[in-house]
Scaffold this motif. Sequence first.
Motif, PDB file in Angstrom:
ATOM      1  N   ALA A  73       0.287  -1.051  -0.243  1.00 29.17           N
ATOM      2  CA  ALA A  73      -0.193   0.171   0.162  1.00 29.17           C
ATOM      3  C   ALA A  73       0.471   1.171   0.328  1.00 29.17           C
ATOM      4  O   ALA A  73       0.712   2.296  -0.942  1.00 29.17           O
ATOM      5  CB  ALA A  73      -1.015  -0.089   0.952  1.00 29.17           C
ATOM      6  N   HIS A  74       1.954   0.982   1.199  1.00 36.21           N
ATOM      7  CA  HIS A  74       2.743   2.316   1.113  1.00 36.21           C
ATOM      8  C   HIS A  74       3.712   2.770  -0.516  1.00 36.21           C
ATOM      9  O   HIS A  74       4.078   3.889  -0.390  1.00 36.21           O
ATOM     10  CB  HIS A  74       4.134   2.567   2.822  1.00 36.21           C
ATOM     11  N   GLU A  75       3.160   1.874  -0.996  1.00 37.96           N
ATOM     12  CA  GLU A  75       4.822   1.861  -2.109  1.00 37.96           C
ATOM     13  C   GLU A  75       3.705   1.710  -3.768  1.00 37.96           C
ATOM     14  O   GLU A  75       4.154   1.897  -4.436  1.00 37.96           O
ATOM     15  CB  GLU A  75       5.748   0.797  -2.635  1.00 37.96           C
ATOM     16  N   THR A  76       1.992   1.566  -3.244  1.00 37.59           N
ATOM     17  CA  THR A  76       1.708   2.237  -3.962  1.00 37.59           C
ATOM     18  C   THR A  76       1.473   3.538  -4.961  1.00 37.59           C
ATOM     19  O   THR A  76       0.958   4.198  -4.243  1.00 37.59           O
ATOM     20  CB  THR A  76       0.112   1.543  -4.538  1.00 37.59           C
ATOM     21  N   THR A  77       2.120   4.313  -6.049  1.00 40.95           N
ATOM     22  CA  THR A  77       1.779   5.368  -6.290  1.00 40.95           C
ATOM     23  C   THR A  77       0.287   6.003  -6.879  1.00 40.95           C
ATOM     24  O   THR A  77      -1.064   4.745  -6.917  1.00 40.95           O
ATOM     25  CB  THR A  77       2.770   5.667  -7.709  1.00 40.95           C
ATOM     26  N   ASP A  78       0.012   7.203  -7.127  1.00 40.83           N
ATOM     27  CA  ASP A  78      -1.195   7.753  -7.479  1.00 40.83           C
ATOM     28  C   ASP A  78      -1.832   7.578  -8.112  1.00 40.83           C
ATOM     29  O   ASP A  78      -2.974   7.085  -9.180  1.00 40.83           O
ATOM     30  CB  ASP A  78      -1.502   8.966  -6.822  1.00 40.83           C
ATOM     31  N   GLU A  79      -0.668   7.238  -9.323  1.00 44.83           N
ATOM     32  CA  GLU A  79      -0.911   6.641 -10.722  1.00 44.83           C
ATOM     33  C   GLU A  79      -1.104   5.587 -11.446  1.00 44.83           C
ATOM     34  O   GLU A  79      -2.254   4.775 -11.518  1.00 44.83           O
ATOM     35  CB  GLU A  79       0.345   6.809 -11.744  1.00 44.83           C
ATOM     36  N   GLN A  80      -0.721   4.442 -10.240  1.00 42.36           N
ATOM     37  CA  GLN A  80      -1.175   3.503  -9.980  1.00 42.36           C
ATOM     38  C   GLN A  80      -2.917   2.938  -9.685  1.00 42.36           C
ATOM     39  O   GLN A  80      -2.705   2.424 -11.017  1.00 42.36           O
ATOM     40  CB  GLN A  80       0.249   2.266  -9.561  1.00 42.36           C
ATOM     41  N   SER A 127      -3.642  -4.847  -2.683  1.00 44.38           N
ATOM     42  CA  SER A 127      -3.567  -3.286  -1.442  1.00 44.38           C
ATOM     43  C   SER A 127      -4.726  -2.410  -2.666  1.00 44.38           C
ATOM     44  O   SER A 127      -6.568  -2.730  -2.837  1.00 44.38           O
ATOM     45  CB  SER A 127      -3.598  -2.724  -0.645  1.00 44.38           C
ATOM     46  N   CYS A 128      -3.999  -1.796  -3.741  1.00 45.39           N
ATOM     47  CA  CYS A 128      -5.088  -1.181  -4.600  1.00 45.39           C
ATOM     48  C   CYS A 128      -5.724  -2.044  -5.456  1.00 45.39           C
ATOM     49  O   CYS A 128      -7.209  -1.897  -5.792  1.00 45.39           O
ATOM     50  CB  CYS A 128      -3.850  -0.481  -5.467  1.00 45.39           C
TER      51      CYS A 128
END
Length: 157
Positions: A73-80, A127-128
């Motif tokens: 979750a903390h590695e997921t970018t807004d773009e992803q 998570s995304c």
Amino acid sequence: MGSRLRGRRVLLTEASDFMGPAVAELFAEEGADLIADTSDLTHPERPEKLVREAGRVDVLVANLSIPNPRALAHETTDEQWASVFDRLVHPLHRLVRAVLPQMIDRRSGKIVVVGSAAALRGTERRSCYGAARGAQHAYVRNTGAAIMVPVGKATLG
């Protein structure tokens, strides 16, 4: 060949991806008049145009897919995050918004969403994807609840 769906017009999205081929085969075997669409539904106007081109739709099978992005979750970018919702959630709403008025007018129709168990259980690095599938699940439940209201034409919230 079966005939349970003979005379039923079925619109299947992303017919060549995810569960599309299996769904297409089954519905064709059951005699459905199958519209197997493979267009890009991320363009905001495309779902409405697709439904308009299809005409009468007795069954919408929203088969929406995306390669599962694997990130914490903390590695997921807004773009992803945006990309996943643009592929799995926004087209669902646009498809339903386009097809539902004709179904309500006829007081007949089915909407099937091909989802994922990722919405129901936590999985590492998803998570995304799980959130988007969960959004689909919540959307379907709330839309269905609004339609089930026993009044003339339901107003969707």
